[in-house]
Design a protein around this motif. Sequence first.
Motif, mmCIF file in Angstrom:
data_model
loop_
_atom_site.group_PDB
_atom_site.id
_atom_site.type_symbol
_atom_site.label_atom_id
_atom_site.label_comp_id
_atom_site.label_asym_id
_atom_site.label_seq_id
_atom_site.Cartn_x
_atom_site.Cartn_y
_atom_site.Cartn_z
ATOM 1 N N ASP A 283 -37.004 12.620 21.587
ATOM 2 C CA ASP A 283 -37.266 13.304 20.324
ATOM 3 C C ASP A 283 -35.925 13.509 19.638
ATOM 4 O O ASP A 283 -34.969 13.986 20.263
ATOM 5 N N VAL A 284 -35.827 13.168 18.359
ATOM 6 C CA VAL A 284 -34.539 13.175 17.668
ATOM 7 C C VAL A 284 -34.616 14.035 16.416
ATOM 8 O O VAL A 284 -35.599 13.990 15.677
ATOM 9 N N LYS A 285 -33.556 14.783 16.188
ATOM 10 C CA LYS A 285 -33.430 15.577 14.975
ATOM 11 C C LYS A 285 -32.030 15.366 14.417
ATOM 12 O O LYS A 285 -31.038 15.531 15.120
ATOM 13 N N GLU A 286 -31.952 14.973 13.141
ATOM 14 C CA GLU A 286 -30.652 14.807 12.496
ATOM 15 C C GLU A 286 -30.150 16.156 11.990
ATOM 16 O O GLU A 286 -30.918 17.068 11.704
ATOM 17 N N THR A 287 -28.824 16.264 11.840
ATOM 18 C CA THR A 287 -28.241 17.465 11.255
ATOM 19 C C THR A 287 -27.932 17.201 9.790
ATOM 20 O O THR A 287 -27.931 16.058 9.329
ATOM 21 N N LYS A 288 -27.655 18.272 9.075
ATOM 22 C CA LYS A 288 -27.203 18.116 7.696
ATOM 23 C C LYS A 288 -25.831 17.445 7.700
ATOM 24 O O LYS A 288 -25.045 17.612 8.628
ATOM 25 N N LYS A 289 -25.546 16.693 6.668
ATOM 26 C CA LYS A 289 -24.317 15.911 6.638
ATOM 27 C C LYS A 289 -23.076 16.754 6.365
ATOM 28 O O LYS A 289 -21.959 16.268 6.434
ATOM 29 N N THR A 290 -23.268 18.020 6.048
ATOM 30 C CA THR A 290 -22.129 18.913 5.845
ATOM 31 C C THR A 290 -22.294 20.122 6.737
ATOM 32 O O THR A 290 -23.399 20.536 7.057
ATOM 33 N N ALA A 291 -21.168 20.709 7.141
ATOM 34 C CA ALA A 291 -21.151 21.931 7.959
ATOM 35 C C ALA A 291 -22.018 21.782 9.197
ATOM 36 O O ALA A 291 -22.814 22.653 9.523
ATOM 37 N N ASP A 292 -21.867 20.630 9.892
ATOM 38 C CA ASP A 292 -22.722 20.397 11.059
ATOM 39 C C ASP A 292 -22.106 20.906 12.359
ATOM 40 O O ASP A 292 -22.653 20.699 13.434
ATOM 41 N N GLN A 293 -20.932 21.538 12.291
ATOM 42 C CA GLN A 293 -20.272 22.113 13.468
ATOM 43 C C GLN A 293 -20.062 21.080 14.575
ATOM 44 O O GLN A 293 -20.141 21.380 15.754
ATOM 45 N N GLY A 294 -19.760 19.842 14.194
ATOM 46 C CA GLY A 294 -19.476 18.818 15.189
ATOM 47 C C GLY A 294 -20.689 18.106 15.737
ATOM 48 O O GLY A 294 -20.570 17.354 16.695
ATOM 49 N N ALA A 295 -21.869 18.306 15.126
ATOM 50 C CA ALA A 295 -23.094 17.675 15.623
ATOM 51 C C ALA A 295 -23.598 16.657 14.604
ATOM 52 O O ALA A 295 -23.649 16.937 13.408
ATOM 53 N N ASP A 296 -23.938 15.475 15.055
ATOM 54 C CA ASP A 296 -24.545 14.464 14.196
ATOM 55 C C ASP A 296 -26.037 14.326 14.473
ATOM 56 O O ASP A 296 -26.829 14.123 13.551
ATOM 57 N N LEU A 297 -26.418 14.416 15.764
ATOM 58 C CA LEU A 297 -27.820 14.295 16.158
ATOM 59 C C LEU A 297 -28.125 15.280 17.280
ATOM 60 O O LEU A 297 -27.233 15.673 18.037
ATOM 61 N N PHE A 298 -29.396 15.652 17.365
ATOM 62 C CA PHE A 298 -29.902 16.371 18.533
ATOM 63 C C PHE A 298 -31.026 15.528 19.129
ATOM 64 O O PHE A 298 -31.935 15.120 18.409
ATOM 65 N N VAL A 299 -30.946 15.244 20.426
ATOM 66 C CA VAL A 299 -32.022 14.515 21.091
ATOM 67 C C VAL A 299 -32.521 15.351 22.256
ATOM 68 O O VAL A 299 -31.751 16.091 22.871
ATOM 69 N N SER A 300 -33.800 15.261 22.549
ATOM 70 C CA SER A 300 -34.367 16.054 23.641
ATOM 71 C C SER A 300 -35.354 15.215 24.434
ATOM 72 O O SER A 300 -36.029 14.332 23.907
ATOM 73 N N ARG A 301 -35.394 15.540 25.751
ATOM 74 C CA ARG A 301 -36.315 14.868 26.662
ATOM 75 C C ARG A 301 -36.369 15.681 27.948
ATOM 76 O O ARG A 301 -35.362 16.247 28.365
ATOM 77 N N PHE A 302 -37.541 15.746 28.564
ATOM 78 C CA PHE A 302 -37.729 16.495 29.806
ATOM 79 C C PHE A 302 -37.287 17.950 29.642
ATOM 80 O O PHE A 302 -36.760 18.566 30.562
ATOM 81 N N GLY A 303 -37.442 18.517 28.436
ATOM 82 C CA GLY A 303 -37.134 19.914 28.225
ATOM 83 C C GLY A 303 -35.664 20.220 28.041
ATOM 84 O O GLY A 303 -35.278 21.389 27.947
ATOM 85 N N LYS A 304 -34.800 19.203 27.982
ATOM 86 C CA LYS A 304 -33.369 19.415 27.811
ATOM 87 C C LYS A 304 -32.917 18.843 26.469
ATOM 88 O O LYS A 304 -33.387 17.783 26.044
#
Length: 387
Positions: A283-304
Amino acid sequence: MIYLCSGCHKTTFEISCPWCSGAQSLDSAAPHLQHMTPLDPSFYPDFQYQSKGFIKDLLGKKKEQAQLNDLLNNVLRKYAQLKQPYFTNFIHTARDTTAGSSEASVPGPRFDGVYSQRELFREVLIRKGFDELEGLPTLLDKLLQTTTFNSVYAGFSRELTKHIKGDLHETLRSWIEEAGTTFRADLALFYFYLWENDISFSSVQFNVDAPSKPGAPLMPLAEFRNGLGLCERIYFDIEVRRFGSQLEHFNPNRFITMYLVDGMDGFEFEAFLVKVFQTIGFDVKETKKTADQGADLFVSRFGKTMVIQAKNYTGSVGNAAVQQAISAKAFYGCDEAMVVTNSYFTKSANELATTAGVRLVDRDALQGYLDDYNQKLIEVFQAEAEE
């Protein structure tokens, strides 16, 4: 009972890790169990009577075991009360849940103290009435490992539910087709799930004494290794079939190669990684392109949940990207952090990532993700052709 090895972090039904046998223990009271953390706190060596010789056992075993049972019941009651939100939230938000050499053996303030989050957490629990942590210095470590393990197992069991079929071979094939090589580390979880949910296969036999007898494995190691061999045969067959399919259906004009990745700009690279991780089952969630605090994507699987830094570079990727991933993991409270690049990492970036527990995916590893992505597309094309 199922045990988690604190050395290799694999799970097993044995009280000594078969994967890293010979590891030295620090627990003089139970040297064979210190390296292993049981899933169930009732099996912690802290609450098991240790023989003191025939005469002393005869005179005092019953009384001491009763005291240990009382201690266990108090610990279980308080752990149940404090697990939500304290333990669960701590494992998801703390940067480091393990004990450090600078921590004091006795809780509380000290001169010029620099306190870890784990020390502060221990004090929070003690002030909430969990005073047993003062008398059992290793108890908090075990409870944190159990909490982490339960969290991982909860996600694993949710995913595994959809793979249960009428026979063992088909169940394993369905699971391995999605899980890939992780079956090697998670096979004990697989069998534990079958046992816990009363799922019966004629070729799988469980030890009826295991739920009540510490040290009794849920299944013999020889049978477990036979199961691992079956999984390897299934995995090999899957890989052969997939490779044959790729040779038959691959069309360079319809698939992504590393050279196409090299031609992407930063935003295109991030968008492509979204497709890659979604295609291979995250499961993938993108971050906003500004002020992302060093994150480009969030991915999750098996509850992590894992935060990802994407770096499409022509040169080597240095420490800054790893530091951004570390900061993003702490800021967003993620379980893991990863940096993905089409290039390679500097030596210092690799060293920092190893120390901080950040996963690095360089050009060679990214090629593996591309292979999986292209293979999934092949399977989609085949399914469409068969309709």
